[in-house]
Write a protein that holds these residues in place. Structure first.
Motif, PDB file in Angstrom:
ATOM      1  N   PRO A  76     -42.102 -19.083 -36.959  1.00 14.53           N
ATOM      2  CA  PRO A  76     -42.420 -17.992 -37.886  1.00 14.53           C
ATOM      3  C   PRO A  76     -41.459 -17.991 -39.077  1.00 14.53           C
ATOM      4  CG  PRO A  76     -42.107 -17.177 -35.636  1.00 14.53           C
ATOM      5  CD  PRO A  76     -41.686 -18.606 -35.659  1.00 14.53           C
ATOM      6  N   ILE A  77     -41.954 -17.508 -40.211  1.00 11.78           N
ATOM      7  CA  ILE A  77     -41.135 -17.377 -41.410  1.00 11.78           C
ATOM      8  C   ILE A  77     -40.930 -15.887 -41.662  1.00 11.78           C
ATOM      9  CG2 ILE A  77     -40.965 -17.855 -43.878  1.00 11.78           C
ATOM     10  CD1 ILE A  77     -42.945 -20.144 -43.432  1.00 11.78           C
ATOM     11  N   PRO A  78     -39.681 -15.404 -41.571  1.00 13.74           N
ATOM     12  CA  PRO A  78     -39.428 -13.979 -41.792  1.00 13.74           C
ATOM     13  C   PRO A  78     -39.867 -13.548 -43.200  1.00 13.74           C
ATOM     14  CG  PRO A  78     -37.497 -15.063 -40.887  1.00 13.74           C
ATOM     15  CD  PRO A  78     -38.470 -16.141 -41.248  1.00 13.74           C
ATOM     16  N   ASN A  79     -40.429 -12.358 -43.292  1.00 11.14           N
ATOM     17  CA  ASN A  79     -40.838 -11.737 -44.556  1.00 11.14           C
ATOM     18  C   ASN A  79     -41.882 -12.535 -45.326  1.00 11.14           C
ATOM     19  OD1 ASN A  79     -38.952  -9.593 -44.152  1.00 11.14           O
ATOM     20  ND2 ASN A  79     -37.345 -10.977 -44.834  1.00 11.14           N
ATOM     21  N   SER A  80     -42.675 -13.342 -44.631  1.00 11.35           N
ATOM     22  CA  SER A  80     -43.727 -14.102 -45.314  1.00 11.35           C
ATOM     23  C   SER A  80     -44.961 -13.220 -45.492  1.00 11.35           C
ATOM     24  CB  SER A  80     -44.079 -15.363 -44.531  1.00 11.35           C
ATOM     25  OG  SER A  80     -44.580 -15.026 -43.259  1.00 11.35           O
ATOM     26  N   GLU A  81     -45.902 -13.701 -46.278  1.00 11.30           N
ATOM     27  CA  GLU A  81     -47.137 -12.968 -46.472  1.00 11.30           C
ATOM     28  C   GLU A  81     -47.868 -12.839 -45.139  1.00 11.30           C
ATOM     29  OE1 GLU A  81     -49.544 -13.934 -49.926  1.00 11.30           O
ATOM     30  OE2 GLU A  81     -47.914 -15.246 -50.584  1.00 11.30           O
ATOM     31  N   THR A 107     -45.217 -28.312 -42.652  1.00  9.56           N
ATOM     32  CA  THR A 107     -46.558 -27.874 -43.020  1.00  9.56           C
ATOM     33  C   THR A 107     -46.691 -26.381 -42.746  1.00  9.56           C
ATOM     34  OG1 THR A 107     -47.466 -30.049 -42.490  1.00  9.56           O
ATOM     35  CG2 THR A 107     -49.026 -28.221 -42.589  1.00  9.56           C
ATOM     36  N   THR A 108     -47.086 -25.633 -43.762  1.00 14.15           N
ATOM     37  CA  THR A 108     -47.300 -24.195 -43.624  1.00 14.15           C
ATOM     38  C   THR A 108     -48.655 -23.961 -42.962  1.00 14.15           C
ATOM     39  OG1 THR A 108     -46.032 -23.794 -45.637  1.00 14.15           O
ATOM     40  CG2 THR A 108     -47.453 -22.000 -44.871  1.00 14.15           C
ATOM     41  N   VAL A 109     -48.664 -23.109 -41.942  1.00 12.82           N
ATOM     42  CA  VAL A 109     -49.899 -22.795 -41.213  1.00 12.82           C
ATOM     43  C   VAL A 109     -50.306 -21.364 -41.563  1.00 12.82           C
ATOM     44  CG1 VAL A 109     -50.983 -22.582 -38.946  1.00 12.82           C
ATOM     45  CG2 VAL A 109     -49.244 -24.346 -39.347  1.00 12.82           C
ATOM     46  N   VAL A 110     -51.551 -21.229 -42.024  1.00  6.82           N
ATOM     47  CA  VAL A 110     -52.056 -19.907 -42.401  1.00  6.82           C
ATOM     48  C   VAL A 110     -53.223 -19.523 -41.497  1.00  6.82           C
ATOM     49  CG1 VAL A 110     -51.302 -20.123 -44.803  1.00  6.82           C
ATOM     50  CG2 VAL A 110     -53.613 -20.812 -44.177  1.00  6.82           C
ATOM     51  N   ASP A 111     -53.418 -18.224 -41.360  1.00  3.52           N
ATOM     52  CA  ASP A 111     -54.517 -17.685 -40.563  1.00  3.52           C
ATOM     53  C   ASP A 111     -55.630 -17.265 -41.515  1.00  3.52           C
ATOM     54  OD1 ASP A 111     -56.231 -16.463 -38.822  1.00  3.52           O
ATOM     55  OD2 ASP A 111     -54.808 -14.935 -38.150  1.00  3.52           O
ATOM     56  N   PRO A 112     -56.734 -18.013 -41.576  1.00  2.00           N
ATOM     57  CA  PRO A 112     -57.813 -17.654 -42.498  1.00  2.00           C
ATOM     58  C   PRO A 112     -58.479 -16.323 -42.155  1.00  2.00           C
ATOM     59  CG  PRO A 112     -58.465 -19.497 -41.095  1.00  2.00           C
ATOM     60  CD  PRO A 112     -57.029 -19.223 -40.817  1.00  2.00           C
TER      61      PRO A 112
END
Length: 132
Positions: free
Chosen positions: A37-42, A56-61
Motif C-alpha cells: 500500500p502507498i500511504p495517502n494515495s488516491e 508497477t502501480t496497481v489501481v482498482d477500476p
C-alpha cells in the motif's frame, strides 16, 4: 478483422463484464504478488507491486466505475500507455473483435465508450485513461 473492427480484452469485475481495447494492454499477470500500500494515495490506487524489477502501480477500476466490491482480483492488466500501471480485475476472459456497429455509444460516459451487446449479457467498453 475488418477495418471497422477493434480487438478488445474482456474481463470481469464482480458480476459485471467489461472490455478494453487490446492496443492499450501491455501484458496480463497473476495478482499473486503482495501489493504494497502507498500511504495517502488516491482512493483508486491500491498500491505497488514489483513486476520483473519494475515498480508497477496497481489501481482498482471499481472506484472510478462506481462499482461495489472489494479489490481482491486475481489478475492485473498492465496498460501500455501508462507508465507501469495495472488494473486489478477479477478475471480475464477473452480477446474478441468488435465492430463499430456493435457498440452502443448512447451509454457512453466519462469512463466508458459505450455498451456492447453479447448473446446473453452486456459488456461495458471502458476507457483506460479515465481509470488511472
Amino acid at each position: 478483422m475488418s477495418d471497422d473492427e477493434t480487438d478488445v480484452l474482456e474481463f470481469s469485475l464482480g458480476a459485471g463484464r467489461y472490455c478494453i481495447d487490446i492496443a492499450h494492454v501491455d501484458e496480463i499477470v497473476d495478482a499473486g504478488e503482495d501489493v504494497t500500500p502507498i500511504p495517502n494515495s488516491e482512493q483508486h490506487v491500491i498500491g505497488v507491486v514489483d513486476l520483473r524489477g519494475e515498480t508497477t502501480t496497481v489501481v482498482d477500476p471499481r472506484v472510478k466505475l462506481g462499482e461495489d466490491g472489494a479489490a481482491d482480483g486475481t489478475r492485473i492488466v498492465v496498460l501500455s500507455d501508462h507508465d507501469a500501471t495495472g488494473l486489478l480485475v477479477d478475471d480475464v476472459h477473452e480477446v474478441e473483435a468488435v465492430g463499430e456497429a456493435a457498440l452502443d455509444e448512447s451509454a457512453a460516459s466519462e469512463t466508458t465508450r459505450g455498451i456492447i451487446r453479447r448473446d446473453d449479457r452486456f459488456v461495458v467498453w471502458v476507457e483506460p485513461d479515465a481509470l488511472v
